[in-house]
Design an enzyme around this catalytic site. Structure first.
Site, PDB file in Angstrom:
ATOM      1  N   GLY A  33      29.936 -46.417  20.995  1.00 21.54           N
ATOM      2  CA  GLY A  33      28.481 -46.625  20.562  1.00 21.54           C
ATOM      3  C   GLY A  33      28.398 -47.680  19.451  1.00 21.54           C
ATOM      4  N   THR A  34      28.932 -46.889  18.612  1.00 17.52           N
ATOM      5  CA  THR A  34      29.350 -47.830  17.096  1.00 17.52           C
ATOM      6  C   THR A  34      27.963 -48.234  16.320  1.00 17.52           C
ATOM      7  OG1 THR A  34      31.083 -48.535  18.377  1.00 17.52           O
ATOM      8  CG2 THR A  34      30.788 -49.729  16.598  1.00 17.52           C
ATOM      9  N   THR A  35      28.678 -48.284  15.080  1.00 11.94           N
ATOM     10  CA  THR A  35      28.030 -49.218  14.092  1.00 11.94           C
ATOM     11  C   THR A  35      29.002 -50.124  13.467  1.00 11.94           C
ATOM     12  OG1 THR A  35      26.682 -47.640  13.472  1.00 11.94           O
ATOM     13  CG2 THR A  35      26.596 -49.393  12.031  1.00 11.94           C
TER      14      THR A  35
END
Lengths: 234, 249
Positions: A13-15
């Site tokens: 998903g990440t940032t």
């Protein structure tokens, strides 16, 4: 539980964030890799090395971003041998985007390429989903980045020092982790400049707590080993 | 000074007993028979000049160009068989273009020289191909500064700060060695090259010639282009003057 399907593809998903400062770049990312709602890896390293002086932040499909990184690392290695000197960040970013663009129907990965070379200094290139390449003073990506556009509008400034850039990145990732379910874990940063590469690691409990965040508790079992008070008594 | 091959010179894929490939040496002779080509690397760029021998009075001035742009930042001056040279230039342009498509930046001059040299050398490896009968002087200006390369028919490529090929190469090299290139600007270099070419031109053997010059320097915004007309005329005038002064002595 029908929401827990362990055969779902791994997605980060990440940032992810890349920021230039006066003398180099700072790359930052969270560490959560999820399969559906299950956190497959809570301590992933999403900042991958392409050459000694260029790294890439990976988001989206874990498999797709890994294979792209592997191919680009291989091409860059050959290019460096042929050229007789380190590849520039621009070349690395261009190779990434050629793969991303030419395989756009099959890939689902957003990447941020950042590094330092002796001709242009610190540079950040964003290569989002369709295979665009855009050189930017800072770039954000991943599902958690949605919550950071306003933050960067206000907090970003030109010509920061290395320390300012790093603390900006850490603050931003931790803000995104607080709001985005698909981001979490620890904050990893990689700082690249003329002197080389420095990697840092900020465990979840060292990050500041934001609005309405509850302090982390290690385990409810601590309550059992504590003296007298019964569990569940307030 | 002709060396007799006696059977070892029939094919480019044959070595002689003393370790020479005669066909390549013969290709170099083709270069030596052509008009002189000079290149110099000044402190702010590269200047190239060609002594274009005119074979017919009916030829239009400015035609039969011997200096070609390969990329915005580099150009090639060709000596020897002109048609062979055209082939090499086309290949160089292709290499520069494909490098940029893949890597997203202009091809470094060193890389370009390497690729051209590889291509020229390639044609010395097969019996069904003949070596190129041309020498190339490649001048370019990239992020590592101005650079000058010379590629011979054998495929050897070296980097120079002054190079000459063709009929008057020995005389030209002697003249170039007298120059202080590291302190010279390209503007001055243009005048010097014109003087050298006029000086080494043999009036007896070859009649008319046309001077063709190009440069790539800070003044041309690091773009390879023909030397501006006024500067070229100035250089020609200075060269003719220098010749007269020499004759007057």
């Amino acid at each position: 539980m029908d929401c827990l399907n362990l055969n779902e593809p791994h997605s980060m998903g990440t940032t992810i964030i890349g920021v230039t400062y006066d003398g180099g770049v700072v790359l930052g990312a969270d560490s959560r890799t999820s399969t559906g709602v299950y956190v497959a890896n809570r301590a992933s390293d999403k900042i991958t090395q392409l050459t000694d002086n260029v790294y890439v932040c990976r988001s989206g499909s874990a498999a797709d971003s890994q294979i792209v990184s592997d191919y680009v690392r291989y091409f860059l290695h050959q290019h460096t041998i042929q050229l007789g000197q380190p590849a520039t960040v621009k070349v690395a970013a261009n190779l990434v985007r050629l793969l991303a663009y030419n395989n756009k129907n099959m890939l689902q990965t957003g990447l941020i390429v950042g590094g330092w070379d002796k001709y242009e200094g610190g540079k950040i290139y964003g290569v989002p989903l369709g295979g665009t390449i855009l050189e930017q003073p800072f770039a954000i990506g991943g599902s958690g980045s949605s919550y950071l556009y306003g933050f960067f509008d206000q907090a970003w400034k030109e010509g920061m020092t290395k320390e300012e850039a790093e603390s900006l990145v850490v603050k931003a990732v931790s803000l995104a982790i607080a709001r985005d379910g698909a981001s979490g874990g620890v904050v990893r940063t990689v700082t690249i400049n003329a002197d080389g590469v420095t990697k840092n690691f900020y465990p979840g409990d060292t990050l500041p707590l934001w609005h309405e965040e509850i302090p982390a508790q290690n385990s409810l079992l601590d309550i059992l080993s504590a003296p007298s008070p019964e569990p569940m008594s307030m | 000074m002709s060396s007799i091959g006696t059977g070892y010179d029939l094919s480019v894929t044959t070595f002689s007993p003393d370790g020479r490939v005669f066909q390549i040496e013969y290709a170099a002779k083709a270069v030596d028979n052509s008009g002189t080509v000079i290149g110099i690397k000044c402190k702010d760029g590269v200047v190239m000049g060609v002594e274009k021998l005119i074979t017919s009075k009916m030829m239009l001035p400015g035609s039969n160009r011997r200096i070609h742009s390969v990329h915005s930042h580099s150009g090639m001056a060709v000596a020897g068989l002109a048609a062979d040279g055209r082939q090499i230039v086309a290949r160089a342009k292709g290499e520069a273009s494909s490098y940029e498509s893949v890597y997203g930046e202009a091809i470094p001059v060193k890389e370009l020289a390497g690729r051209v040299a590889n291509y020229v050398h390639l044609c010395t490896l097969y019996w069904w191909l003949r070596p190129f009968g041309c020498g190339i002087i490649l001048g370019g200006y990239d992020r590592d500064g101005p650079q000058l390369y010379m590629i011979e028919p054998s495929g050897i490529s070296y980097r120079y700060f002054g190079a000459a090929i063709g009929k008057g190469k020995q005389a030209a090299k002697t003249e170039i060695e007298k120059l202080k290139l590291s302190e010279m600007t390209c503007r001055e270099g243009v005048i010097e090259i014109a003087k050298i070419i006029y000086k080494i031109h043999d009036e007896a053997k070859d009649k008319a010639f046309e001077l063709e010059m190009s440069w790539v320097c800070d003044e041309s915004k690091r773009k390879h282009e023909k030397v501006p007309v006024e500067l070229l005329e100035e250089a020609k005038a200075a060269a003719r003057l220098a010749l007269e002064e020499m004759d007057a002595d």
